[in-house]
Design an enzyme around this catalytic site. Structure first.
Site, PDB file in Angstrom:
ATOM      1  N   HIS A   1      49.459  48.380  48.656  1.00  0.00           N
ATOM      2  CA  HIS A   1      50.599  47.321  48.927  1.00  0.00           C
ATOM      3  C   HIS A   1      51.210  47.585  50.262  1.00  0.00           C
ATOM      4  O   HIS A   1      52.418  47.412  50.513  1.00  0.00           O
ATOM      5  CB  HIS A   1      51.533  47.101  47.776  1.00  0.00           C
ATOM      6  CG  HIS A   1      52.055  45.748  47.862  1.00  0.00           C
ATOM      7  ND1 HIS A   1      53.195  45.341  48.415  1.00  0.00           N
ATOM      8  CD2 HIS A   1      51.618  44.577  47.077  1.00  0.00           C
ATOM      9  CE1 HIS A   1      53.456  43.980  48.121  1.00  0.00           C
ATOM     10  NE2 HIS A   1      52.376  43.528  47.390  1.00  0.00           N
TER      11      HIS A   1
ATOM     12  N   ASP B   1      50.551  36.495  45.993  1.00  0.00           N
ATOM     13  CA  ASP B   1      49.644  37.341  46.631  1.00  0.00           C
ATOM     14  C   ASP B   1      49.145  38.350  45.254  1.00  0.00           C
ATOM     15  O   ASP B   1      48.201  39.086  45.665  1.00  0.00           O
ATOM     16  CB  ASP B   1      50.302  38.317  47.471  1.00  0.00           C
ATOM     17  CG  ASP B   1      51.595  38.881  47.459  1.00  0.00           C
ATOM     18  OD1 ASP B   1      52.366  38.529  46.502  1.00  0.00           O
ATOM     19  OD2 ASP B   1      51.787  40.201  47.758  1.00  0.00           O
TER      20      ASP B   1
END
Length: 311
Positions: free
Chosen positions: A262, A65
């Site tokens: 995040h 990611d």
């Protein structure tokens, strides 16, 4: 000044309306990108930013990611007409990761320069005038956080220049930071002034360097993976940081502003925790895709004055 854009604020996987975490930082027309997960190219276009001015890419670590958008980014930079080298910085293993990804991007009209940073961190230049400090994070694998500084020299001091015997013909070039004919910029400049700084760190447990390097910085961008206290143990096991822990770091470091980013897919509405987290650090803001801020020296001076009045 420094222009900052949070391209995405998601962790683990992209979601509708939430790109993966990446930060775009630009000063004096040059830019640095921190992390490049899937969808970063789309996020850059949605934010109406330019690709061609990206000179450096900083990678925190090699989970998908944070790096899966690199092949497409490299290709797009070539299609945009880039010929100057692109510098990439990250933990040990960067060369292997980039080489593997370039299997599907074998030909580029520019060089990709790889800088594998030592495990203890390093200081280096990015985007021309930014000083970057990589510091070790705690993610159960090699991982860095990054602090970026735009240093500001002192004001030109003609009296000092005369005392040091500097010829008038050299004043302007020394003031511009160029040493020549045995004279240095310090011979004509006063004490260095407060510059601009930001700190970015995700995918980590809290580490002391976040406070040390981000002390009174202009912007702090930290992971807020979970807001629900029931997820605290999961954060510890997976080496992530909770919103509360990030707010406590900011409380100690006292940045001008904190952005959380995040977010876990299990945290679809991070704004639900905003009021609670602001009780720990009032200048906290939940990150969102495309969030922008311009850091400038006037604001920095005002912030310094405010900080000096805090108890």
């Amino acid at each position: 000044m420094i222009d900052v854009c949070l391209l995405g604020c998601g962790g683990m996987m992209p979601l509708p309306g939430r790109f993966l975490t990446s930060l775009y930082v630009r000063t004096d027309g040059r830019a640095v990108l921190i992390d490049c997960g899937e969808g970063t190219q789309t996020a850059v276009r949605c934010a109406d930013l330019r690709f061609k001015c990206i000179d450096d890419v900083l990678i925190t670590h090699y989970h998908a990611d944070h790096v899966s958008g690199l092949p497409g980014l490299l290709l797009t930079l070539g299609n945009e007409g880039r010929t100057a080298p692109l510098r990439m910085h990250g933990p040990a293993g960067l060369k292997r990761v980039v080489s593997a990804m370039r299997v599907i991007v074998p030909e580029l009209p520019y060089e990709v320069e790889i800088d594998e940073l030592p495990a203890e961190g390093a200081t280096f230049s990015v985007a021309g005038s930014l000083r970057a400090v990589a510091f070790p994070a705690d993610h159960g694998m090699p991982c860095f956080g990054y602090a970026l500084y735009l240093d500001r020299p002192g004001k030109f001091d003609p009296a000092k220049a005369r005392r040091n015997g500097v010829p008038l013909s050299l004043w302007s070039r020394l003031q511009a930071g160029k040493a020549l004919d045995g004279f240095r910029p310090e011979d004509v400049l006063g004490e260095a002034r407060r510059g601009l700084s930001l700190l970015y760190s995700t995918d980590t447990r809290p580490v002391a360097d976040m406070v040390r390097l981000g002390k009174e910085c202009d912007l702090m961008v930290l992971e807020g993976m979970f807001g629900d206290p029931e997820k605290d143990e999961r954060a510890r096991v997976t080496h992530h940081m909770t919103m509360r822990e990030a707010a406590e770091i900011a409380r100690d470091a006292q940045p001008a502003r904190l952005w959380l980013t995040h977010f876990s897919p299990a945290t679809p509405h991070p704004e639900e925790y905003l009021e609670e987290m602001q009780t720990l650090f009032p200048r906290l803001q939940m990150g969102e895709c495309g969030l922008k801020e311009t850091l400038n020296f006037v604001q920095a001076a005002q912030q310094l004055k405010t900080l000096s009045s805090w108890e």
